[in-house]
Design a protein around this motif. Sequence first.
Motif, mmCIF file in Angstrom:
data_model
loop_
_atom_site.group_PDB
_atom_site.id
_atom_site.type_symbol
_atom_site.label_atom_id
_atom_site.label_comp_id
_atom_site.label_asym_id
_atom_site.label_seq_id
_atom_site.Cartn_x
_atom_site.Cartn_y
_atom_site.Cartn_z
ATOM 1 N N ALA A 203 0.833 -1.209 0.000
ATOM 2 C CA ALA A 203 0.000 0.000 0.000
ATOM 3 C C ALA A 203 0.867 1.258 0.000
ATOM 4 O O ALA A 203 0.579 2.221 -0.723
ATOM 5 C CB ALA A 203 -0.935 -0.013 1.205
ATOM 6 N N ALA A 204 1.932 1.255 0.796
ATOM 7 C CA ALA A 204 2.803 2.432 0.875
ATOM 8 C C ALA A 204 3.498 2.699 -0.457
ATOM 9 O O ALA A 204 3.567 3.849 -0.911
ATOM 10 C CB ALA A 204 3.838 2.233 1.982
ATOM 11 N N VAL A 205 4.002 1.647 -1.101
ATOM 12 C CA VAL A 205 4.668 1.826 -2.392
ATOM 13 C C VAL A 205 3.671 2.284 -3.445
ATOM 14 O O VAL A 205 3.967 3.162 -4.268
ATOM 15 C CB VAL A 205 5.360 0.520 -2.829
ATOM 16 C CG1 VAL A 205 5.944 0.666 -4.227
ATOM 17 C CG2 VAL A 205 6.457 0.151 -1.850
ATOM 18 N N GLY A 206 2.466 1.707 -3.431
ATOM 19 C CA GLY A 206 1.431 2.129 -4.378
ATOM 20 C C GLY A 206 1.059 3.591 -4.218
ATOM 21 O O GLY A 206 0.919 4.325 -5.202
ATOM 22 N N LEU A 207 0.910 4.036 -2.979
ATOM 23 C CA LEU A 207 0.592 5.448 -2.730
ATOM 24 C C LEU A 207 1.743 6.356 -3.171
ATOM 25 O O LEU A 207 1.505 7.451 -3.689
ATOM 26 C CB LEU A 207 0.284 5.653 -1.245
ATOM 27 C CG LEU A 207 -1.051 5.086 -0.749
ATOM 28 C CD1 LEU A 207 -1.135 5.172 0.770
ATOM 29 C CD2 LEU A 207 -2.230 5.829 -1.391
ATOM 30 N N ALA A 208 2.970 5.905 -2.953
ATOM 31 C CA ALA A 208 4.124 6.700 -3.383
ATOM 32 C C ALA A 208 4.154 6.838 -4.904
ATOM 33 O O ALA A 208 4.425 7.924 -5.442
ATOM 34 C CB ALA A 208 5.419 6.057 -2.881
ATOM 35 N N LEU A 209 3.852 5.765 -5.622
ATOM 36 C CA LEU A 209 3.809 5.832 -7.085
ATOM 37 C C LEU A 209 2.674 6.722 -7.567
ATOM 38 O O LEU A 209 2.833 7.473 -8.546
ATOM 39 C CB LEU A 209 3.642 4.417 -7.660
ATOM 40 C CG LEU A 209 4.844 3.481 -7.510
ATOM 41 C CD1 LEU A 209 4.478 2.079 -7.956
ATOM 42 C CD2 LEU A 209 6.034 3.995 -8.303
ATOM 43 N N LEU A 210 1.546 6.665 -6.881
ATOM 44 C CA LEU A 210 0.422 7.533 -7.248
ATOM 45 C C LEU A 210 0.779 9.000 -7.017
ATOM 46 O O LEU A 210 0.454 9.870 -7.844
ATOM 47 C CB LEU A 210 -0.817 7.149 -6.434
ATOM 48 C CG LEU A 210 -2.112 7.899 -6.749
ATOM 49 C CD1 LEU A 210 -2.494 7.739 -8.212
ATOM 50 C CD2 LEU A 210 -3.244 7.417 -5.850
ATOM 51 N N ALA A 211 1.455 9.285 -5.903
ATOM 52 C CA ALA A 211 1.897 10.657 -5.631
ATOM 53 C C ALA A 211 2.906 11.117 -6.677
ATOM 54 O O ALA A 211 2.887 12.276 -7.113
ATOM 55 C CB ALA A 211 2.496 10.737 -4.229
ATOM 56 N N LEU A 212 3.790 10.218 -7.090
ATOM 57 C CA LEU A 212 4.764 10.555 -8.135
ATOM 58 C C LEU A 212 4.059 10.875 -9.450
ATOM 59 O O LEU A 212 4.416 11.845 -10.138
ATOM 60 C CB LEU A 212 5.729 9.391 -8.333
ATOM 61 C CG LEU A 212 6.727 9.518 -9.490
ATOM 62 C CD1 LEU A 212 7.666 10.703 -9.266
ATOM 63 C CD2 LEU A 212 7.525 8.229 -9.665
ATOM 64 N N ALA A 213 3.060 10.072 -9.792
ATOM 65 C CA ALA A 213 2.303 10.327 -11.025
ATOM 66 C C ALA A 213 1.605 11.675 -10.965
ATOM 67 O O ALA A 213 1.594 12.431 -11.954
ATOM 68 C CB ALA A 213 1.288 9.211 -11.239
ATOM 69 N N ARG A 214 1.033 12.003 -9.824
ATOM 70 C CA ARG A 214 0.352 13.298 -9.678
ATOM 71 C C ARG A 214 1.338 14.456 -9.784
ATOM 72 O O ARG A 214 1.033 15.501 -10.370
ATOM 73 C CB ARG A 214 -0.385 13.352 -8.337
ATOM 74 C CG ARG A 214 -1.295 14.577 -8.174
ATOM 75 C CD ARG A 214 -2.088 14.475 -6.882
ATOM 76 N NE ARG A 214 -3.041 15.578 -6.780
ATOM 77 C CZ ARG A 214 -2.764 16.763 -6.284
ATOM 78 N NH1 ARG A 214 -1.544 17.018 -5.824
ATOM 79 N NH2 ARG A 214 -3.687 17.707 -6.228
ATOM 80 N N PHE A 215 2.526 14.271 -9.232
ATOM 81 C CA PHE A 215 3.563 15.303 -9.324
ATOM 82 C C PHE A 215 3.971 15.518 -10.783
ATOM 83 O O PHE A 215 4.097 16.659 -11.240
ATOM 84 C CB PHE A 215 4.772 14.890 -8.477
ATOM 85 C CG PHE A 215 5.959 15.790 -8.634
ATOM 86 C CD1 PHE A 215 6.009 17.011 -7.975
ATOM 87 C CD2 PHE A 215 7.018 15.418 -9.440
ATOM 88 C CE1 PHE A 215 7.106 17.852 -8.119
ATOM 89 C CE2 PHE A 215 8.118 16.248 -9.601
ATOM 90 C CZ PHE A 215 8.155 17.466 -8.934
ATOM 91 N N ILE A 216 4.185 14.422 -11.514
ATOM 92 C CA ILE A 216 4.579 14.530 -12.923
ATOM 93 C C ILE A 216 3.486 15.213 -13.732
ATOM 94 O O ILE A 216 3.760 16.093 -14.564
ATOM 95 C CB ILE A 216 4.884 13.133 -13.501
ATOM 96 C CG1 ILE A 216 6.106 12.531 -12.798
ATOM 97 C CG2 ILE A 216 5.117 13.208 -15.006
ATOM 98 C CD1 ILE A 216 6.371 11.093 -13.177
ATOM 99 N N ALA A 217 2.229 14.820 -13.481
ATOM 100 C CA ALA A 217 1.119 15.426 -14.215
ATOM 101 C C ALA A 217 1.026 16.927 -13.939
ATOM 102 O O ALA A 217 0.682 17.711 -14.832
ATOM 103 C CB ALA A 217 -0.192 14.739 -13.832
ATOM 104 N N GLY A 218 1.352 17.331 -12.721
ATOM 105 C CA GLY A 218 1.302 18.746 -12.386
ATOM 106 C C GLY A 218 2.394 19.563 -13.037
ATOM 107 O O GLY A 218 2.279 20.794 -13.151
#
Length: 230
Positions: A203-218
């Motif tokens: 769960a922690a790694v998945g959330l980190a990847l999701l946060a990374l994707a959101r950062f890139i999209a921004g």
Amino acid sequence: MSTFGVIARREIRLALRNRGVVITALIFAVWFPVISALGIAAGAGGDAAAVAGAIATIILPVGVFMGYLFCADAFLREKRDGTIETLLCAPVSLRRLWEGKVAGVAVPAYLTTLLSAAVTIAAVSTLSGTPVAAEPLLFLHLAAVVPVWIAAAAGLIGAAQLALGMRENQILGFVFIFGLIFLIAGLQGVVSGISPVTEAVLAAVGLALLALARFIAGKVTKERIVRTIP
């Protein structure tokens, strides 16, 4: 209705209308569990926890693949038909657009993954006689870990599709999906079996990847997207 809800509902409708993607997802959701059920039932030896762990190991990559499958056309579609320019003129930020599209893609991908999980559980339970449905950690895995990884897969691919050109995206999509699957395999090898620790790490790694994707999209700009339109 919020902008996020409007975008997400639109993407859900478009995803469900794409018969090619839906049929491919349904075939994979049923075929893959049937192929895997024999191996799981034979290797688990009737241990409910071992069976649940084997099912969880298989379902997470299935969810990631479903996220890729439904997302493969979601962001590139507007670039191909030219409607991306209209969307860029709308009073909505690129990050909000990305969030709505990722949510709209993740919903059908998650539902299809749940179907695959149900088929797998039913097949393995029938073949092994093991009450897999009684394992709470498996349901925690399906309810909390799997949707996060589906959203992360769709989010990373979506952010790349916004930022890159058509040719680059054809290659990068496969790199992302197989990279995520190898990452899952590596994590499950380090923290083997289904346990609270395993679920917390995933769960922690998945959330980190999701946060990374959101950062890139921004970080993607409208000018960058316009330069990638064919």
